[in-house]
Write an enzyme that holds these catalytic residues in place. Structure first.
Site, PDB file in Angstrom:
ATOM      1  N   CYS A 128       0.943  -0.803  -0.205  1.00 38.63           N
ATOM      2  CA  CYS A 128      -0.102  -0.056   0.375  1.00 38.63           C
ATOM      3  C   CYS A 128       0.852   0.950   0.248  1.00 38.63           C
ATOM      4  O   CYS A 128       1.836   0.635  -0.216  1.00 38.63           O
ATOM      5  CB  CYS A 128      -0.848  -0.338   1.090  1.00 38.63           C
ATOM      6  SG  CYS A 128      -2.130   1.352   0.964  1.00 38.63           S
ATOM      7  N   LYS A 203     -12.224  -4.784   4.089  1.00 37.29           N
ATOM      8  CA  LYS A 203     -12.009  -3.455   5.364  1.00 37.29           C
ATOM      9  C   LYS A 203     -12.775  -2.270   5.343  1.00 37.29           C
ATOM     10  O   LYS A 203     -13.232  -2.271   4.600  1.00 37.29           O
ATOM     11  CB  LYS A 203     -10.432  -3.550   4.603  1.00 37.29           C
ATOM     12  CG  LYS A 203      -9.790  -2.196   4.967  1.00 37.29           C
ATOM     13  CD  LYS A 203      -8.311  -2.091   4.843  1.00 37.29           C
ATOM     14  CE  LYS A 203      -6.979  -1.029   5.788  1.00 37.29           C
ATOM     15  NZ  LYS A 203      -5.482  -1.090   4.880  1.00 37.29           N
ATOM     16  N   ARG A 224     -10.356   7.515   5.274  1.00 40.09           N
ATOM     17  CA  ARG A 224     -10.806   6.921   4.082  1.00 40.09           C
ATOM     18  C   ARG A 224     -11.855   6.354   3.366  1.00 40.09           C
ATOM     19  O   ARG A 224     -11.756   5.129   2.991  1.00 40.09           O
ATOM     20  CB  ARG A 224      -9.349   5.898   4.497  1.00 40.09           C
ATOM     21  CG  ARG A 224      -8.533   6.137   4.555  1.00 40.09           C
ATOM     22  CD  ARG A 224      -6.565   5.113   4.509  1.00 40.09           C
ATOM     23  NE  ARG A 224      -5.373   5.718   4.991  1.00 40.09           N
ATOM     24  CZ  ARG A 224      -4.984   5.994   5.452  1.00 40.09           C
ATOM     25  NH1 ARG A 224      -5.321   5.092   6.721  1.00 40.09           N
ATOM     26  NH2 ARG A 224      -3.729   5.823   5.852  1.00 40.09           N
ATOM     27  N   GLU A 240     -17.493  -7.391  -1.591  1.00 40.76           N
ATOM     28  CA  GLU A 240     -15.832  -7.121  -1.161  1.00 40.76           C
ATOM     29  C   GLU A 240     -15.915  -8.603  -1.534  1.00 40.76           C
ATOM     30  O   GLU A 240     -14.145  -8.268  -2.500  1.00 40.76           O
ATOM     31  CB  GLU A 240     -15.724  -6.054  -0.223  1.00 40.76           C
ATOM     32  CG  GLU A 240     -16.068  -4.761  -0.415  1.00 40.76           C
ATOM     33  CD  GLU A 240     -15.408  -3.892  -1.723  1.00 40.76           C
ATOM     34  OE1 GLU A 240     -14.085  -4.602  -2.270  1.00 40.76           O
ATOM     35  OE2 GLU A 240     -15.380  -2.428  -2.000  1.00 40.76           O
ATOM     36  N   LYS A 255     -11.592  -6.821   8.195  1.00 46.77           N
ATOM     37  CA  LYS A 255     -10.568  -6.351   9.020  1.00 46.77           C
ATOM     38  C   LYS A 255     -11.466  -5.099   9.419  1.00 46.77           C
ATOM     39  O   LYS A 255     -11.596  -4.545   8.618  1.00 46.77           O
ATOM     40  CB  LYS A 255      -8.897  -6.053   8.784  1.00 46.77           C
ATOM     41  CG  LYS A 255      -8.207  -4.578   9.194  1.00 46.77           C
ATOM     42  CD  LYS A 255      -6.950  -4.316   8.019  1.00 46.77           C
ATOM     43  CE  LYS A 255      -6.943  -3.174   9.205  1.00 46.77           C
ATOM     44  NZ  LYS A 255      -5.202  -2.494   8.399  1.00 46.77           N
ATOM     45  N   SER A 281      -4.935  -1.881  15.718  1.00 45.54           N
ATOM     46  CA  SER A 281      -4.078  -1.890  16.949  1.00 45.54           C
ATOM     47  C   SER A 281      -4.983  -1.213  17.857  1.00 45.54           C
ATOM     48  O   SER A 281      -4.706  -1.720  19.151  1.00 45.54           O
ATOM     49  CB  SER A 281      -3.327  -0.688  16.135  1.00 45.54           C
ATOM     50  OG  SER A 281      -4.422   0.378  15.201  1.00 45.54           O
TER      51      SER A 281
HETATM   52 ZN   LIG Z   1      -3.348   2.212   3.362  1.00 46.31          ZN
END
Ligand SMILES: [Zn+2]
Length: 332
Positions: A128, A203, A224, A240, A255, A281
């Site tokens: 990425c 995601k 995002r 997806e 995720k 995280s």
């Molecule tokens: Zn990224």
């Protein structure tokens, strides 16, 4: 079953607690077992860093200096962990993330170093651009948004850098449409027909990624939401992953993990592919901080969370707890 039998099956004849009486009975009846073989450990590798840098929002997790990656990979391999996921923390950011598209850039160097350090460990490259762009987005910006197809062109370059460096699995995480078909074609075209693609297929644009931003040193302003999914969309989550399977993904992924177990279970019912989950995280940090505060038993909650992923349908689990799990397994 006749109505008579149904009657007989009920309390007081039927007692489900019978099979829970002793540790041996419970062990025999256990439906879900997490093993070290299921776990993937993410490593943050920072260039031009002198010593491991603790990530304050993720107690126990460090940014590893590039110069210390060999020792870190050997430490992880010695713990019995079979797979690592590499994230680069770049000091050479620009608008396109060009460093990640060069064979001598951080992506290529990390993969080569990790493979040399422990040839048997599976090295997975997260491909990425958010760790390599100065704006922190996952691709090229045009007119204030990430340009899908221009990003795919660059993603081919980064993927081939990782492949030439000897990576075992490619894991594109940017949620661009057409990623899997594009990368499969590019890999096959260069002879990397045996390099699997683990898609970050479903995601979500999640607030649980908060601590990762500090860990990976991303400089994102804004969000995002034009490429990652909105948290309330269950059907789209399935769509997806189905789409990525059709494009040729070898492994699918959900995720984050704990807040999205329903999505994981949905996808498990719809595919025969291996399914990965990313315990992100924020999930890690919540358990760590609650443990430090004495509110939760950290080890027990960790084991319960990993078990829940497998029960919901995950085969592979990406988790910052992998070393901790390995240490507990060795003691047991
Ligand atoms: Zn990224």
């Amino acid at each position: 079953m006749s109505p008579g039998n149904e009657d007989k099956a009920m309390f007081p004849t039927k007692r489900l607690r019978r099979l829970r009486r002793t540790p041996a009975l419970r062990a025999l009846m256990n439906e879900t077992q997490v093993t070290l073989d299921d776990l993937i450990y993410p490593i943050f590798v920072e260039e031009e860093l002198d010593a491991p840098a603790p990530i304050e929002s993720m107690p126990g997790v460090f940014r590893i200096p590039e110069s210390g990656l060999t020792a870190e990979v050997q430490r992880i391999a010695d713990l019995g962990i079979r797979a690592i996921l590499l994230f680069g923390v770049s000091r050479h950011k620009d608008a396109t993330g060009s460093d990640s598209m060069k064979d001598e850039g951080l992506v290529g160097r990390m993969v080569r170093t990790a493979k040399d350090a422990a040839p048997d460990i599976l090295v997975i490259a997260d491909v990425c651009f958010c760790e390599f762009t100065d704006h922190g987005h996952c691709g090229v910006i045009h007119d204030g948004d990430v340009d899908n197809d221009a990003t795919l062109d660059n993603l081919i370059e980064q993927t081939l850098v990782a492949a030439r460096a000897g990576v075992d699995i490619i894991a594109p995480s940017g949620m661009m449409d057409g990623t899997i078909a594009t990368l499969r074609d590019a890999l096959d075209g260069e002879g990397f027909t045996n390099t699997p693609i683990m898609a970050y297929s479903t995601k979500f644009a999640s607030a649980f990624y908060g601590p990762f931003r500090e860990a990976a040193g991303t400089t994102l302003k804004g969000d995002r939401k034009t490429y990652q999914m909105q948290p309330g969309n269950r059907r789209e989550g399935l769509l997806e992953s189905i789409e990525d399977e059709a494009e040729g993904a070898d492994i699918l992924m959900v995720k984050p993990g704990m807040p999205y177990l329903d999505i994981l279970a949905d996808i498990r019912r719809e595919t025969l592919l291996p399914l990965c989950v990313y315990q992100v995280s924020g999930e890690y940090s919540m358990i760590k901080f609650a443990g430090q505060a004495g509110a939760l038993d950290e080890d027990a909650v960790m084991l319960e969370s990993l078990t829940a992923f497998k029960r919901a349908g995950a085969d592979l689990i990406i988790t910052y707890f992998a070393p901790k799990f390995a240490e507990l397994s060795q003691k047991a």
